[in-house]
Scaffold this motif. Sequence first.
Motif, PDB file in Angstrom:
ATOM      1  N   GLU A  58       0.764  -1.388   0.280  1.00 38.55           N
ATOM      2  CA  GLU A  58      -0.007  -0.049   0.073  1.00 38.55           C
ATOM      3  C   GLU A  58       0.957   1.318   0.001  1.00 38.55           C
ATOM      4  OE1 GLU A  58      -3.411   2.232  -0.325  1.00 38.55           O
ATOM      5  OE2 GLU A  58      -3.382  -0.055  -0.014  1.00 38.55           O
ATOM      6  N   ASP A  59       1.811   1.310   0.852  1.00 40.86           N
ATOM      7  CA  ASP A  59       2.824   2.369   0.800  1.00 40.86           C
ATOM      8  C   ASP A  59       3.585   2.782  -0.348  1.00 40.86           C
ATOM      9  OD1 ASP A  59       2.046   2.929   3.585  1.00 40.86           O
ATOM     10  OD2 ASP A  59       3.995   1.902   4.277  1.00 40.86           O
ATOM     11  N   LEU A  60       4.030   1.509  -0.927  1.00 42.30           N
ATOM     12  CA  LEU A  60       4.791   1.696  -2.161  1.00 42.30           C
ATOM     13  C   LEU A  60       3.987   2.168  -3.326  1.00 42.30           C
ATOM     14  CD1 LEU A  60       6.995  -1.621  -2.130  1.00 42.30           C
ATOM     15  CD2 LEU A  60       7.652   0.919  -1.653  1.00 42.30           C
ATOM     16  N   ALA A  61       2.538   1.716  -3.412  1.00 41.79           N
ATOM     17  CA  ALA A  61       1.665   2.087  -4.530  1.00 41.79           C
ATOM     18  C   ALA A  61       1.527   3.722  -4.263  1.00 41.79           C
ATOM     19  CB  ALA A  61       0.324   1.513  -4.347  1.00 41.79           C
ATOM     20  N   GLN A  62       1.131   4.130  -3.002  1.00 43.68           N
ATOM     21  CA  GLN A  62       0.932   5.594  -2.738  1.00 43.68           C
ATOM     22  C   GLN A  62       2.222   6.404  -3.113  1.00 43.68           C
ATOM     23  OE1 GLN A  62      -0.164   6.279   1.266  1.00 43.68           O
ATOM     24  NE2 GLN A  62      -2.069   4.872   1.130  1.00 43.68           N
ATOM     25  N   GLU A  63       3.306   5.881  -2.747  1.00 43.00           N
ATOM     26  CA  GLU A  63       4.724   6.515  -3.206  1.00 43.00           C
ATOM     27  C   GLU A  63       4.792   6.679  -4.856  1.00 43.00           C
ATOM     28  OE1 GLU A  63       9.654   5.853  -3.097  1.00 43.00           O
ATOM     29  OE2 GLU A  63       8.295   4.914  -1.624  1.00 43.00           O
ATOM     30  N   THR A  64       4.218   5.454  -5.655  1.00 41.31           N
ATOM     31  CA  THR A  64       4.257   5.641  -7.035  1.00 41.31           C
ATOM     32  C   THR A  64       3.361   6.623  -7.568  1.00 41.31           C
ATOM     33  OG1 THR A  64       4.796   3.282  -7.109  1.00 41.31           O
ATOM     34  CG2 THR A  64       3.761   4.463  -9.163  1.00 41.31           C
ATOM     35  N   PHE A  65       2.082   6.746  -6.852  1.00 38.85           N
ATOM     36  CA  PHE A  65       1.141   7.801  -7.103  1.00 38.85           C
ATOM     37  C   PHE A  65       1.847   9.120  -6.942  1.00 38.85           C
ATOM     38  CE2 PHE A  65      -2.078   4.463  -6.967  1.00 38.85           C
ATOM     39  CZ  PHE A  65      -2.456   4.438  -8.252  1.00 38.85           C
ATOM     40  N   LEU A  66       2.432   9.307  -5.827  1.00 37.93           N
ATOM     41  CA  LEU A  66       3.157  10.642  -5.556  1.00 37.93           C
ATOM     42  C   LEU A  66       4.191  11.131  -6.575  1.00 37.93           C
ATOM     43  CD1 LEU A  66       3.428  12.951  -3.456  1.00 37.93           C
ATOM     44  CD2 LEU A  66       5.034  11.399  -2.244  1.00 37.93           C
ATOM     45  N   ARG A  67       5.043  10.124  -6.935  1.00 35.36           N
ATOM     46  CA  ARG A  67       5.850  10.455  -8.128  1.00 35.36           C
ATOM     47  C   ARG A  67       5.395  10.852  -9.317  1.00 35.36           C
ATOM     48  NH1 ARG A  67      11.415   6.614  -7.720  1.00 35.36           N
ATOM     49  NH2 ARG A  67      11.429   6.543  -5.430  1.00 35.36           N
ATOM     50  N   VAL A  68       4.104  10.167  -9.763  1.00 37.63           N
ATOM     51  CA  VAL A  68       3.162  10.806 -11.006  1.00 37.63           C
ATOM     52  C   VAL A  68       2.758  12.152 -10.688  1.00 37.63           C
ATOM     53  CG1 VAL A  68       0.930  10.303 -12.145  1.00 37.63           C
ATOM     54  CG2 VAL A  68       2.526   8.382 -11.610  1.00 37.63           C
ATOM     55  N   PHE A  69       2.315  12.352  -9.667  1.00 38.52           N
ATOM     56  CA  PHE A  69       1.755  13.808  -9.343  1.00 38.52           C
ATOM     57  C   PHE A  69       3.032  14.607  -9.422  1.00 38.52           C
ATOM     58  CE2 PHE A  69       0.749  17.387  -6.555  1.00 38.52           C
ATOM     59  CZ  PHE A  69      -0.607  17.517  -7.530  1.00 38.52           C
ATOM     60  N   ARG A  70       4.156  14.466  -8.914  1.00 38.59           N
ATOM     61  CA  ARG A  70       5.277  15.485  -9.001  1.00 38.59           C
ATOM     62  C   ARG A  70       5.952  15.489 -10.283  1.00 38.59           C
ATOM     63  NH1 ARG A  70       8.570  13.014  -3.223  1.00 38.59           N
ATOM     64  NH2 ARG A  70       7.321  14.282  -1.929  1.00 38.59           N
ATOM     65  N   ALA A  71       5.786  14.446 -11.122  1.00 36.49           N
ATOM     66  CA  ALA A  71       6.362  14.699 -12.422  1.00 36.49           C
ATOM     67  C   ALA A  71       5.436  15.068 -13.376  1.00 36.49           C
ATOM     68  CB  ALA A  71       6.563  13.233 -12.856  1.00 36.49           C
ATOM     69  N   ARG A  72       4.178  15.460 -13.044  1.00 29.59           N
ATOM     70  CA  ARG A  72       2.896  15.770 -13.905  1.00 29.59           C
ATOM     71  C   ARG A  72       3.509  16.698 -14.763  1.00 29.59           C
ATOM     72  NH1 ARG A  72       2.229  18.333  -9.243  1.00 29.59           N
ATOM     73  NH2 ARG A  72       1.086  20.426  -9.126  1.00 29.59           N
ATOM     74  N   HIS A  73       4.044  17.955 -14.558  1.00 26.08           N
ATOM     75  CA  HIS A  73       4.271  19.164 -15.522  1.00 26.08           C
ATOM     76  C   HIS A  73       5.400  18.561 -16.434  1.00 26.08           C
ATOM     77  CE1 HIS A  73       1.670  21.651 -13.395  1.00 26.08           C
ATOM     78  NE2 HIS A  73       2.605  21.609 -12.180  1.00 26.08           N
ATOM     79  N   ARG A  74       6.302  17.660 -16.152  1.00 23.31           N
ATOM     80  CA  ARG A  74       6.968  17.184 -17.340  1.00 23.31           C
ATOM     81  C   ARG A  74       6.636  15.940 -18.148  1.00 23.31           C
ATOM     82  NH1 ARG A  74       9.649  16.794 -12.260  1.00 23.31           N
ATOM     83  NH2 ARG A  74       9.952  14.411 -12.555  1.00 23.31           N
ATOM     84  N   TYR A  75       5.343  15.357 -17.766  1.00 23.38           N
ATOM     85  CA  TYR A  75       4.824  14.283 -18.373  1.00 23.38           C
ATOM     86  C   TYR A  75       4.862  14.552 -20.112  1.00 23.38           C
ATOM     87  CZ  TYR A  75       1.381  10.886 -20.246  1.00 23.38           C
ATOM     88  OH  TYR A  75       0.982   9.803 -20.890  1.00 23.38           O
ATOM     89  N   GLU A  76       5.140  13.561 -20.999  1.00 19.17           N
ATOM     90  CA  GLU A  76       5.021  13.769 -22.013  1.00 19.17           C
ATOM     91  C   GLU A  76       4.564  12.275 -22.879  1.00 19.17           C
ATOM     92  OE1 GLU A  76       5.170  16.304 -24.188  1.00 19.17           O
ATOM     93  OE2 GLU A  76       6.070  17.520 -22.931  1.00 19.17           O
ATOM     94  N   PRO A  77       3.593  12.078 -23.441  1.00 25.10           N
ATOM     95  CA  PRO A  77       3.105  10.780 -23.806  1.00 25.10           C
ATOM     96  C   PRO A  77       3.899   9.961 -25.001  1.00 25.10           C
ATOM     97  CG  PRO A  77       1.828  12.422 -24.862  1.00 25.10           C
ATOM     98  CD  PRO A  77       2.617  13.018 -24.195  1.00 25.10           C
ATOM     99  N   GLY A  78       5.089   9.410 -24.276  1.00 24.71           N
ATOM    100  CA  GLY A  78       5.919   8.573 -25.422  1.00 24.71           C
ATOM    101  C   GLY A  78       5.379   7.167 -25.358  1.00 24.71           C
ATOM    102  N   ALA A  79       4.424   6.688 -24.559  1.00 26.12           N
ATOM    103  CA  ALA A  79       4.051   5.270 -24.388  1.00 26.12           C
ATOM    104  C   ALA A  79       2.446   5.211 -23.908  1.00 26.12           C
ATOM    105  CB  ALA A  79       5.137   4.476 -23.536  1.00 26.12           C
ATOM    106  N   LYS A  80       2.105   4.192 -23.829  1.00 25.30           N
ATOM    107  CA  LYS A  80       0.765   4.048 -23.075  1.00 25.30           C
ATOM    108  C   LYS A  80       0.866   4.339 -21.715  1.00 25.30           C
ATOM    109  CE  LYS A  80      -1.409   0.144 -23.303  1.00 25.30           C
ATOM    110  NZ  LYS A  80      -1.783  -1.383 -23.435  1.00 25.30           N
ATOM    111  N   PHE A  81      -0.025   5.135 -20.919  1.00 19.91           N
ATOM    112  CA  PHE A  81       0.025   5.618 -19.758  1.00 19.91           C
ATOM    113  C   PHE A  81       0.303   4.551 -18.771  1.00 19.91           C
ATOM    114  CE2 PHE A  81      -1.772   5.902 -15.274  1.00 19.91           C
ATOM    115  CZ  PHE A  81      -1.296   7.014 -15.108  1.00 19.91           C
ATOM    116  N   SER A  82      -0.237   3.136 -19.013  1.00 22.22           N
ATOM    117  CA  SER A  82       0.089   1.978 -17.999  1.00 22.22           C
ATOM    118  C   SER A  82       1.666   1.802 -18.051  1.00 22.22           C
ATOM    119  CB  SER A  82      -0.580   0.954 -18.151  1.00 22.22           C
ATOM    120  OG  SER A  82      -0.661   0.496 -19.927  1.00 22.22           O
TER     121      SER A  82
END
Length: 217
Positions: A58-82
Motif C-alpha cells: 500500500e505504501d509503495l503504491a502511494q509512493e508511485t502515485f506521489l511520483r506521478v503527481f510530482r512529475a505531472r508538469h514534465r509528462y510527455e506521452p511517449g508510451a501507453k500511460f500504463s
Amino acid sequence: MAVSQSTAMRFQQSDPDVRLMLRVKEDDAVAYEELVRKYHPRLVRLMRSIGPSPDLAEDLAQETFLRVFRARHRYEPGAKFSTWLFTIAANVGRNAARRLGRRKEVNEVDAPRNQDASHAGLLAASALEASGLMPTRLAEGKERGELVRMAVQSLGERQRTALMLSRFENMSYIEIAEAMDMTTPAVKSLLSRARVNLRELLQPYIDTGVVPDEVRS
C-alpha cells in the motif's frame, strides 16, 4: 528523451488514460483522482509481488502515485500511460528492496509478511500457468497460494517483475521492455528463465509433496 509530436499525438488519440494524464499535467485534480481509482488496486497487487514485503504494498503504491503527481508538469506521452506508470512502479519497488536490504544487513531481521488469500490464489494460478506445470498434487486455496508466493519471491527481482507485468498486467514484450529499460529479446529471455526457474522450484512438491528448501528460504 524528447517525444516527437507525432508519437505524442498517436498515444493521445489511442489511450484515454494518456488524455487523463495530460489533464493532470494541467493540474486537473479530478483526472488525477480518476487515474488513482483505476490503477490503485493494480499497483497494490503488483507491489505485493515485486516489492520487498507484502506489508509495504500500500505504501509503495502511494509512493508511485506521489511520483506521478510530482512529475505531472514534465509528462510527455511517449508510451501507453500504463507502461509509463509501471516503469515508475518498478523503480519504486527496486528502491524499496534496496532500502530494506540495507536495513536487513544491519538488523538481520526479515520484515513480517501478512497473508492475502485472494491474491495468493490468483498468483498461484498465474504462476503455475506460466511454469507450464499441472498442479495435480498441489492443495487448493491457501496452501497452494502460499507455496507459489514463496516460489515467485525466490525468483530474482527482474524475473519477478517481468513475470508480474506479463501475467497480471498483460503487457507485451515491447511494453515490458520499455517499463524495465531492456531490449525486447532480453525480456523474452528473462521471462523464459523465470518460467524454467518456477518449474524447477515447484516440480519437487508436485512429485513428492515436499516443499523444497529453495522455496522455504
